[in-house]
Write a protein that holds these residues in place. Sequence first.
Motif, PDB file in Angstrom:
ATOM      1  N   PRO A   1      54.293 -25.995-119.875  1.00 41.43           N
ATOM      2  CA  PRO A   1      52.759 -25.826-120.414  1.00 41.43           C
ATOM      3  C   PRO A   1      52.318 -27.045-120.925  1.00 41.43           C
ATOM      4  N   GLY A   2      50.932 -27.677-121.157  1.00 45.20           N
ATOM      5  CA  GLY A   2      50.657 -29.068-121.360  1.00 45.20           C
ATOM      6  C   GLY A   2      50.649 -29.906-119.996  1.00 45.20           C
TER       7      GLY A   2
ATOM      8  N   ARG B   1      50.148 -25.197-114.075  1.00 47.59           N
ATOM      9  CA  ARG B   1      51.445 -24.516-114.616  1.00 47.59           C
ATOM     10  C   ARG B   1      51.841 -23.227-114.392  1.00 47.59           C
ATOM     11  N   LEU B   2      52.480 -22.603-114.547  1.00 48.38           N
ATOM     12  CA  LEU B   2      52.955 -21.584-113.449  1.00 48.38           C
ATOM     13  C   LEU B   2      52.194 -20.324-112.939  1.00 48.38           C
TER      14      LEU B   2
END
Length: 311
Positions: A275-276, A280-281
Amino acid sequence: MEITFLGTSSGVPTRSRNVSSVALRLPQKSEIWLFDCGEGTQHQLLRSDLKSSQIRRIFITHMHGDHIFGLMGLLASTGLAGAKGQVDIYGPPELKDYLNACVRYSHTHFASRVQVHPVQPGVVFENDQFTVTCNPLKHRIPAYGYAVTEKDRPGRFDVEKAKALGIPPGPIYGDLKKGETVTLEDGRQVSGKDLCEPDEPGRKFVYCTDTVFTENAVDLAADADVLIHEATFAHQDAEMAFERLHSTSTMAAQVALAAPVKQLIMTHFSPRYAPGNPIRLNNLLEEAQAIFPNTCLAHDFMVYEIPRHRD
């Protein structure tokens, strides 16, 4: 057959993901088969609903540390806890030398409780219920994927139907349950197949990590119920994946599509997609689902029950 993910990060652990390990629980045998054993796996087991005392077999894909550094600690701890059952370990030929060195320098003694079996492509284990095969993958060092195939189970024997035909209970029921044809005292011939429900097809579990896309993974995963496949990188980082001989999300999906399999579960994610960060996944999931819709992301302590085949 129930899968528990004990570690889903690649290379190094993160706050929310440990390094590689997957447990396959076989309730009918009260056994756990472990696939890879990264550092901290024994701690993950303590945090799960699994019992380390039930670990019967361990399958190691390759000799990189994030897949084996937890093995010696787990074996030592279970031994100190009084575990006496044999543990069979399967993996590359170097695995035996590695464990022997650990034993020598740590003065840990397993006696004959631990047996190490070097693997080669093909069948590495078989009993009356399961067959385990392996295939070489494509990584920086020798690596193997594993497939666990459950053998078909005989269909239920219809006792009431047998009684209705005037077949008396006794040893003859055993022959009929096997599907054999028997001759009754009155001369009638009865086929056991007519008194049994159809055989229940066995399930297939496949574990492939670490590897870049390879047809060997497709062959191993053919018609699997569930394929666990690494997806270290996003598609836009494919150049990095080829350099490091790891898979992207799209490569994992291509294996699942080509096999084909029923369910793809991706794992072994690079910490760069935390995250960030720009990617992202969830982006990796979207990439894979565009190719193979029945895809999900693994997370630590995720449990997946492999469903039985139903007509």
